[in-house]
Design a protein around this motif. Structure first.
Motif: not given
Length: 148
Positions: A10-11, A14-15, A17-18, A24, A26
């Motif tokens: 998940g981390r 998210e990185e 995506i950023e 996203d 999901r």
């Protein structure tokens, strides 16, 4: 599934995506998974197993690029929902058979074999071109006009 592995995946996602400004997927894939459970319970089981045993561990280990891995998962969901073929649509609107190295700025659709059935969205680029939006509107939504 190991919670530490899930958290790391998940981390990393998210990185990614950023860093890229990507959308996203999901929530969209969760909806597709719920629909798959209704129409193909066996396929649903395969998708859940793939998520737990392939997708999350491969992202957490750093073996795959998170956005590409999720896009491939979306392609798998579409394939399990019905036979067809995946295509990547570039910014000019030109479609080519999908391959895993398809650029992330391509629109990816699953084109069903069944005539008259609408395409399924697999992956939408962060900033779709006019041609990609028109392709999406026509093939996925069945609309012949692009909203302004």
């Amino acid at each position: 599934m190991d919670e530490a592995v899930k958290a790391e995946a998940g981390r990393l996602f998210e990185e990614a995506i950023e860093a890229t400004g990507a959308r996203d997927p999901r929530d969209f894939y969760r909806k597709a998974l719920r629909e798959l459970k209704e129409i193909n319970p066996e396929g649903y089981g395969r998708a859940v197993t793939h998520f737990q045993e392939v997708l999350v561990p491969s992202i957490a280990s750093g073996r795959v690029q998170p956005l590409e891995a999720w896009r491939e998962y979306g392609r798998l969901l579409a394939e399990l929902a019905g036979p067809g073929r995946a295509v990547g649509v570039d910014e000019t609107g030109r479609a080519q058979p999908f391959s895993p190295d398809c650029p992330m700025d391509h629109l990816v659709l699953h084109i069903p074999e069944e005539r008259g059935k609408q395409a399924t969205l697999v992956s939408l680029p962060p900033n779709p071109s006019t041609a990609q939006r028109a392709t999406f509107e026509l093939l996925v939504r069945g609309k012949q006009r692009v909203p302004s």
